[in-house]
Design a protein around this motif. Sequence first.
Motif, mmCIF file in Angstrom:
data_model
loop_
_atom_site.group_PDB
_atom_site.id
_atom_site.type_symbol
_atom_site.label_atom_id
_atom_site.label_comp_id
_atom_site.label_asym_id
_atom_site.label_seq_id
_atom_site.Cartn_x
_atom_site.Cartn_y
_atom_site.Cartn_z
ATOM 1 N N ARG A 218 21.739 0.911 30.063
ATOM 2 C CA ARG A 218 21.313 0.818 28.668
ATOM 3 C C ARG A 218 22.151 -0.177 27.880
ATOM 4 O O ARG A 218 21.696 -0.801 26.938
ATOM 5 C CB ARG A 218 21.395 2.198 28.029
ATOM 6 N N SER A 243 20.149 1.965 35.980
ATOM 7 C CA SER A 243 20.266 3.378 35.626
ATOM 8 C C SER A 243 18.899 3.887 35.185
ATOM 9 O O SER A 243 17.982 3.106 34.926
ATOM 10 C CB SER A 243 21.252 3.550 34.466
ATOM 11 N N VAL A 258 18.794 4.058 40.485
ATOM 12 C CA VAL A 258 19.813 4.634 41.382
ATOM 13 C C VAL A 258 20.239 5.968 40.783
ATOM 14 O O VAL A 258 20.452 6.058 39.578
ATOM 15 C CB VAL A 258 21.031 3.684 41.464
ATOM 16 N N THR A 261 17.748 11.329 40.793
ATOM 17 C CA THR A 261 16.295 11.306 40.902
ATOM 18 C C THR A 261 15.805 9.910 41.276
ATOM 19 O O THR A 261 14.612 9.623 41.184
ATOM 20 C CB THR A 261 15.646 11.772 39.581
ATOM 21 N N SER A 276 27.194 4.017 31.850
ATOM 22 C CA SER A 276 28.280 4.920 31.433
ATOM 23 C C SER A 276 28.871 5.699 32.602
ATOM 24 O O SER A 276 30.016 6.138 32.539
ATOM 25 C CB SER A 276 27.767 5.886 30.371
ATOM 26 N N GLN A 280 24.590 12.179 37.027
ATOM 27 C CA GLN A 280 23.311 11.990 37.732
ATOM 28 C C GLN A 280 23.185 10.566 38.277
ATOM 29 O O GLN A 280 22.508 10.344 39.273
ATOM 30 C CB GLN A 280 22.129 12.275 36.796
ATOM 31 N N HIS A 281 23.802 9.617 37.613
ATOM 32 C CA HIS A 281 23.779 8.254 38.154
ATOM 33 C C HIS A 281 24.738 8.167 39.342
ATOM 34 O O HIS A 281 24.389 7.623 40.399
ATOM 35 C CB HIS A 281 24.168 7.230 37.081
ATOM 36 N N ASN A 295 32.168 -2.455 31.162
ATOM 37 C CA ASN A 295 31.707 -1.557 30.097
ATOM 38 C C ASN A 295 32.609 -1.767 28.890
ATOM 39 O O ASN A 295 33.820 -1.934 29.041
ATOM 40 C CB ASN A 295 31.779 -0.097 30.578
HETATM 41 C C1 LIG Z 1 17.751 15.932 35.896
HETATM 42 C C2 LIG Z 1 18.293 14.558 35.551
HETATM 43 C C3 LIG Z 1 18.220 13.577 36.494
HETATM 44 C C4 LIG Z 1 18.716 12.301 36.208
HETATM 45 N N1 LIG Z 1 18.657 11.341 37.170
HETATM 46 C C5 LIG Z 1 19.221 10.140 36.910
HETATM 47 C C6 LIG Z 1 19.241 9.128 37.918
HETATM 48 O O1 LIG Z 1 18.708 9.273 39.021
HETATM 49 N N2 LIG Z 1 19.843 7.956 37.630
HETATM 50 C C7 LIG Z 1 20.435 7.707 36.408
HETATM 51 O O2 LIG Z 1 20.974 6.599 36.225
HETATM 52 N N3 LIG Z 1 20.412 8.654 35.453
HETATM 53 C C8 LIG Z 1 19.800 9.843 35.663
HETATM 54 N N4 LIG Z 1 19.763 10.749 34.673
HETATM 55 C C9 LIG Z 1 20.180 10.336 33.311
HETATM 56 C C10 LIG Z 1 21.680 10.351 33.109
HETATM 57 O O3 LIG Z 1 22.089 11.639 32.665
HETATM 58 C C11 LIG Z 1 22.084 9.327 32.024
HETATM 59 O O4 LIG Z 1 21.385 9.597 30.828
HETATM 60 C C12 LIG Z 1 21.826 7.878 32.425
HETATM 61 O O5 LIG Z 1 22.371 7.619 33.692
HETATM 62 C C13 LIG Z 1 22.479 6.958 31.389
HETATM 63 O O6 LIG Z 1 22.181 5.637 31.712
HETATM 64 P P1 LIG Z 1 23.150 4.483 31.220
HETATM 65 O O7 LIG Z 1 24.503 4.671 31.798
HETATM 66 O O8 LIG Z 1 22.453 3.206 31.462
HETATM 67 O O9 LIG Z 1 23.151 4.693 29.627
HETATM 68 P P2 LIG Z 1 24.262 5.253 28.668
HETATM 69 O O10 LIG Z 1 24.779 6.552 29.117
HETATM 70 O O11 LIG Z 1 23.705 5.169 27.308
HETATM 71 O O12 LIG Z 1 25.460 4.214 28.813
HETATM 72 C C14 LIG Z 1 25.409 2.901 28.390
HETATM 73 C C15 LIG Z 1 26.804 2.326 28.564
HETATM 74 O O13 LIG Z 1 26.779 0.957 28.247
HETATM 75 C C16 LIG Z 1 27.979 0.633 27.564
HETATM 76 N N5 LIG Z 1 27.692 -0.540 26.740
HETATM 77 C C17 LIG Z 1 26.932 -0.617 25.621
HETATM 78 N N6 LIG Z 1 26.880 -1.875 25.182
HETATM 79 C C18 LIG Z 1 27.637 -2.627 26.030
HETATM 80 C C19 LIG Z 1 27.975 -3.996 26.092
HETATM 81 N N7 LIG Z 1 27.491 -4.865 25.208
HETATM 82 N N8 LIG Z 1 28.787 -4.408 27.077
HETATM 83 C C20 LIG Z 1 29.283 -3.540 27.999
HETATM 84 N N9 LIG Z 1 28.975 -2.210 27.995
HETATM 85 C C21 LIG Z 1 28.168 -1.769 27.003
HETATM 86 C C22 LIG Z 1 28.321 1.858 26.741
HETATM 87 O O14 LIG Z 1 29.708 1.912 26.470
HETATM 88 C C23 LIG Z 1 27.854 2.983 27.674
HETATM 89 O O15 LIG Z 1 28.919 3.453 28.456
HETATM 90 C C24 LIG Z 1 19.277 12.027 34.929
HETATM 91 C C25 LIG Z 1 19.354 13.054 33.991
HETATM 92 C C26 LIG Z 1 18.859 14.302 34.282
HETATM 93 C C27 LIG Z 1 18.961 15.378 33.250
#
Ligand SMILES: Cc1cc2nc3c(=O)[nH]c(=O)nc-3n(C[C@H](O)[C@H](O)[C@H](O)COP(=O)(O)OP(=O)(O)OC[C@H]3O[C@@H](n4cnc5c(N)ncnc54)[C@H](O)[C@@H]3O)c2cc1C
Length: 330
Positions: A218, A243, A258, A261, A276, A280-281, A295
Amino acid sequence: MPPVLIIGEVTPDGDAASITGELIAAARPLADGLGVELVAALPGTSSQRAAATAITLGADKAYAVEDPFLDDPSAFDAHVAAAQKLCQEIGPSIVLFGRTITGRDVAPRLAFRLGTCAANDCVEVKLDSDQRLAALRPVFGGSALAWVRCLGDVAVVTVRAKAYEPLEADATRKGEVVNFSPGLGRDAVKSRLVERVKEDQTQGLRLEDARIVVSGGRGLGGPDPFVHLEEIAKLLGGAVGASRAACDAGWVPATLQVGLTGKTVTPDLYLTVGISGASQHMAGCAASKNIVSINKDGDANIFKEARFGAVGDWKNILPAFIEQLQELVK
Ligand SMILES: Cc1cc2nc3c(=O)[nH]c(=O)nc-3n(C[C@H](O)[C@H](O)[C@H](O)COP(=O)(O)OP(=O)(O)OC[C@H]3O[C@@H](n4cnc5c(N)ncnc54)[C@H](O)[C@@H]3O)c2cc1C
């Protein structure tokens, strides 16, 4: 003596898919420990060549399990029925599948038909002191590992891709290749392939097979920055992952996800940008040999798992990183 059976996979070109060699490597010590044959099954429409390869990779006997209904690896009903017929024929005590799209669907259904249980997503298999199979698998979303044992007569297990390195191929190894026709009828197949759509991802390296995976989350803020990840992946000969947040936002196809799920990857290098590190990731990448993360939040969970990390905005870090890579691979 009941053999140890691995159910390998055949590529569309008729070669043994890499998971086949990995399963043979996992099963070889089991068969040797039990003093039984290691049998490989290669289901497909033309799997003779893959069966011969299985011998070179360490199987004692290989079944080319051929049937027109096995053309499509996602025709799971057909694969279950064929595996069941082979098990009835050879009566294995242990059956190993890869934890692939096919394996994770077929293995539990085969276990049910054999009246036993299946252990999914195992990262290690071994014989216990009583010569029964013990399998190590992640639990609680990958936060812990648990040894599990199957108390039935047959143990069915799926083994995570890249958990084992294939043995070195030895073209001089001798072994029997047996043609096995499961004689599947239309009644064995309750689903059928309607259309095949080629994803961009599958045109390149498969995520699960890549030694280097570059994943975005994200924090990238939209679909466009993924071009930078694609560039890095191309320079390093790797594949792009993501993610769930990035996939759910529609920035990249769901096939790149990845995690718990999504897909499980175990590359030598897992590079994350703007992820992040939610549990789950991590469930899908924690077994990577090296995790390197970018990050902007120094307290992000991903840094607990990462071997190296850069704290900062990816917009400031990636250009210099890519420039360095271009220099290095020149
Ligand atoms: C049952 C269940 C199953 C799931 N299965 C999966 C799965 O298979 N895979 C998965 O990935 N997730 C899964 N999830 C979701 C998981 O819980 C997280 O919500 C998801 O992984 C978050 O994705 P993210 O790290 O991209 O986003 P976020 O958690 O929002 O993290 C974004 C990160 O980017 C950083 N960032 C922001 N801007 C910048 C920038 N400009 N430069 C550098 N860093 C920056 C932030 O500091 C933050 O750490 C599942 C959830 C549930 C409940």
